[in-house]
Design an enzyme around this catalytic site. Structure first.
Site, PDB file in Angstrom:
ATOM      1  N   CYS A 165      56.670  16.688  66.511  1.00 12.82           N
ATOM      2  CA  CYS A 165      57.710  17.219  67.384  1.00 12.82           C
ATOM      3  C   CYS A 165      58.828  16.213  67.655  1.00 12.82           C
ATOM      4  O   CYS A 165      59.793  16.526  68.340  1.00 12.82           O
ATOM      5  CB  CYS A 165      57.077  17.704  68.676  1.00 12.82           C
ATOM      6  SG  CYS A 165      55.773  18.880  68.319  1.00 12.82           S
ATOM      7  N   HIS A 305      61.657  15.784  76.880  1.00  9.97           N
ATOM      8  CA  HIS A 305      60.802  16.494  75.921  1.00  9.97           C
ATOM      9  C   HIS A 305      60.193  17.697  76.635  1.00  9.97           C
ATOM     10  O   HIS A 305      60.177  18.782  76.083  1.00  9.97           O
ATOM     11  CB  HIS A 305      59.734  15.542  75.376  1.00  9.97           C
ATOM     12  CG  HIS A 305      58.966  16.111  74.233  1.00  9.97           C
ATOM     13  ND1 HIS A 305      59.576  16.571  73.084  1.00  9.97           N
ATOM     14  CD2 HIS A 305      57.631  16.312  74.053  1.00  9.97           C
ATOM     15  CE1 HIS A 305      58.652  17.015  72.247  1.00  9.97           C
ATOM     16  NE2 HIS A 305      57.470  16.886  72.807  1.00  9.97           N
ATOM     17  N   GLU A 316      55.815  12.055  81.143  1.00 11.90           N
ATOM     18  CA  GLU A 316      57.236  11.838  80.873  1.00 11.90           C
ATOM     19  C   GLU A 316      58.026  11.572  82.150  1.00 11.90           C
ATOM     20  O   GLU A 316      58.923  10.713  82.167  1.00 11.90           O
ATOM     21  CB  GLU A 316      57.842  13.022  80.121  1.00 11.90           C
ATOM     22  CG  GLU A 316      59.284  12.750  79.706  1.00 11.90           C
ATOM     23  CD  GLU A 316      59.889  13.869  78.885  1.00 11.90           C
ATOM     24  OE1 GLU A 316      59.291  14.955  78.821  1.00 11.90           O
ATOM     25  OE2 GLU A 316      60.972  13.636  78.313  1.00 11.90           O
ATOM     26  N   LYS A 337      63.451  23.452  76.924  1.00  7.28           N
ATOM     27  CA  LYS A 337      62.289  24.179  76.364  1.00  7.28           C
ATOM     28  C   LYS A 337      61.791  25.266  77.311  1.00  7.28           C
ATOM     29  O   LYS A 337      61.089  26.178  76.895  1.00  7.28           O
ATOM     30  CB  LYS A 337      61.143  23.204  76.066  1.00  7.28           C
ATOM     31  CG  LYS A 337      61.362  22.351  74.825  1.00  7.28           C
ATOM     32  CD  LYS A 337      60.080  21.616  74.435  1.00  7.28           C
ATOM     33  CE  LYS A 337      60.300  20.667  73.273  1.00  7.28           C
ATOM     34  NZ  LYS A 337      60.957  19.393  73.680  1.00  7.28           N
ATOM     35  N   HIS A 342      59.202  25.720  72.285  1.00  6.74           N
ATOM     36  CA  HIS A 342      59.140  24.425  71.608  1.00  6.74           C
ATOM     37  C   HIS A 342      59.364  24.615  70.100  1.00  6.74           C
ATOM     38  O   HIS A 342      58.525  25.182  69.413  1.00  6.74           O
ATOM     39  CB  HIS A 342      57.772  23.791  71.875  1.00  6.74           C
ATOM     40  CG  HIS A 342      57.665  22.370  71.440  1.00  6.74           C
ATOM     41  ND1 HIS A 342      58.653  21.715  70.736  1.00  6.74           N
ATOM     42  CD2 HIS A 342      56.670  21.460  71.617  1.00  6.74           C
ATOM     43  CE1 HIS A 342      58.263  20.471  70.501  1.00  6.74           C
ATOM     44  NE2 HIS A 342      57.074  20.288  71.017  1.00  6.74           N
ATOM     45  N   PHE A 402      52.983  14.597  68.278  1.00  7.60           N
ATOM     46  CA  PHE A 402      51.588  14.302  67.967  1.00  7.60           C
ATOM     47  C   PHE A 402      51.566  13.160  66.953  1.00  7.60           C
ATOM     48  O   PHE A 402      52.335  13.158  65.984  1.00  7.60           O
ATOM     49  CB  PHE A 402      50.903  15.523  67.342  1.00  7.60           C
ATOM     50  CG  PHE A 402      50.489  16.588  68.320  1.00  7.60           C
ATOM     51  CD1 PHE A 402      50.571  16.393  69.691  1.00  7.60           C
ATOM     52  CD2 PHE A 402      49.996  17.802  67.858  1.00  7.60           C
ATOM     53  CE1 PHE A 402      50.168  17.383  70.584  1.00  7.60           C
ATOM     54  CE2 PHE A 402      49.596  18.793  68.741  1.00  7.60           C
ATOM     55  CZ  PHE A 402      49.679  18.594  70.099  1.00  7.60           C
TER      56      PHE A 402
END
Lengths: 418, 80
Positions: A165, A305, A316, A337, A342, A402
């Site tokens: 991502c 994010h 975050e 998002k 996403h 990831f």
């Protein structure tokens, strides 16, 4: 150091078939999430996703589309818009831009998933003769970049960074380096993803990574809300045209702002969980600031994010405060998002564009569905469209993937002739 | 048993579907590669499509002999 400016933007997203409609929907706080109505979803625990608002079949010629994975089709649509926005002709003459000075950096997190799995279905059910001879050039992760490269005649290198991502922020970082190093003068840069298919929905679902708020799709993506229960799979593509300031000025290009710097770190903590200390995430932001020559107090906006996962959002929020320190108090944070879902490998590029437009238009798009915020987050989140002050502005877009990949991109509204 | 013209017409639809060639251009004397601009990968798709549509088997080693629309129609007539 050579300044790298943004001269063209394009996107096809769950909020709109182009960037203008996407941006308007973002400012209005519109959700692009809906129920998956296809039969295969019936037995899955996750039955919601954010489909592109305009299906590529409405835009791409049918015969061409047969040879292109959905992820490539989306990338071509976004790239065509960005290329035209920068003042060039799509599939035009090589005279327009020197091919030897033109590069491409377009990411995908997963690649041509539909092509891979549909051809496996054909092989298993009907035999090897039914496997399309176009399967390989359709499924390869570099297919979106390669097809965009063909359309614009790019010969200075065509690249596809893959870091889940974080992929398309890494694509921006790579292009920034290449332009600064003088390996090209202009670059087509971005990311794409098309993974709304039973396998990834089941697989991310098995990880407990996806929201199961099936009865309220539009309320499912809710970053930092206490009721959040995972991200919503989205699809789409976003593309920017980046140039050296010199190249842009020589042709009188309209300039949105600059890609001022980028910072990359790796957590080296876990294959999927973020390092809960946030050291890698704040490290990426600090590296981006240093690379851009900016102070934390210059950053007035962060597009986070912010995927709407229980752990990720908390980590975050802490990372932003660690990275920016007390300057966090003067910084408006959002997660788009909450509206787009996403986009995996498309997320970084779309959200960098949202950051650029927020500075350019001096309006931060809202984080929707934030009704019951986690306590003591320590960040100022826009729950409605929020104005930004006059003057020079800088912002950061975060993308984490990831694998422990953290990429922060710093943008400014400098050189913007508006 | 389908007539030559019926086979040509069905093949023309297939070529149009795969490669976007107008159906009226798909005539017996036309070369797939030289006249109709069908590339080698599209040719594979067309021949596999013929297998499905006409119930014939076209071995890979045979496919290189099918240069024109007429060659393909004649092969289908002889083997279906």
């Amino acid at each position: 150091m050579t300044e790298i400016v943004i001269t063209g933007l394009g996107a096809t997203t769950p909020l709109g078939g182009d960037l203008a409609s996407t941006w308007q929907a973002m400012l209005a706080g519109t959700s692009g999430v809906s129920a998956i109505t296809e039969e295969w979803a019936a037995e899955l625990p996750v039955r919601i996703a954010a489909y592109v608002k305009v299906d590529p079949s409405e835009v791409i010629d049918r015969v061409k589309a047969r040879r292109l994975d959905r992820s490539t089709q989306l990338a071509l649509i976004a790239a065509r818009e960005a290329w035209a926005d920068a003042g060039f002709t799509w599939e035009g003459d090589e005279d327009e831009v020197d091919p030897q000075r033109l590069s491409v950096s377009i990411a995908s997190g997963i690649g041509g998933l539909h092509s891979l799995l549909n051809n496996w279905d054909a092989h298993r059910d009907k035999g090897y003769r039914r496997v399309s001879p176009f399967t390989i050039p359709m499924l390869m992760a570099n297919a979106p970049a390669a097809n965009v490269g063909l359309a614009v005649h790019a010969k200075a290198g065509v690249h596809t960074p893959v870091s889940a991502c974080a992929s398309s922020n890494e694509a921006i970082s790579l292009a920034l380096d290449q332009l600064r190093l003088g390996r090209s003068d202009i670059a087509v840069v971005g990311g794409t993803e098309a993974t709304i298919h039973p396998l990834p929905i089941a697989a991310f679902g098995q990880m407990q990574a996806l929201s199961r708020r099936n009865d309220e799709p539009e309320r499912a993506s809710r970053p930092w809300d206490r009721g959040r229960d995972g991200f919503v799979m989205g699809e789409g593509a976003a593309v920017l045209i980046l140039e050296t300031l010199e190249h842009a000025r020589a042709r009188g290009a309209r300039i949105y702002g600059t890609i001022a710097g980028a910072g990359i770190t790796a957590d080296s903590h876990d294959i999927v969980q973020p390092d809960p200390t946030g050291e890698g995430q704040s490290g990426a932001m600090l590296k981006a600031l240093a690379d851009a020559g900016l102070a934390a107090s210059d950053i007035r906006h962060v597009n986070a994010h912010g995927t709407s996962t229980p752990q990720g959002d908390l980590t975050e929020a802490g990372s932003i405060r660690t990275g920016l320190g007390d300057a966090t108090d003067d910084c408006v944070v959002t997660s788009t998002k909450s509206m787009t879902g996403h986009l995996l490998g498309g997320a970084g590029a779309l959200e960098t564009i949202a950051t650029v437009l927020a500075l350019h238009e001096r309006t931060v798009p809202p984080t929707i569905n934030l009704e019951d915020p986690e306590p003591d987050l320590g960040i100022d989140i826009a729950t409605a469209a929020r104005p930004l002050p006059a003057g020079d502005l800088a912002g950061i877009n975060n993308s984490f993937g990831f694998g422990g990949h953290n990429v922060a991109v710093a943008v400014t509204n400098a050189n913007s002739n508006r | 048993m389908a007539t030559t013209e019926e086979i040509r017409a069905q093949l023309a639809e297939l070529v149009n579907d795969v490669a976007g060639v107008p159906v009226e251009d798909v005539q017996l004397d036309k070369s797939f590669v030289d006249d109709l601009d069908v590339d080698s990968l599209a040719m594979v798709e067309i021949l596999v499509g013929c297998e499905e549509k006409f119930g014939v088997t076209i071995p890979d080693e045979e496919s290189k002999n099918l240069k024109t629309v007429g060659d393909a129609v004649a092969y289908i007539e002889a083997h279906s």
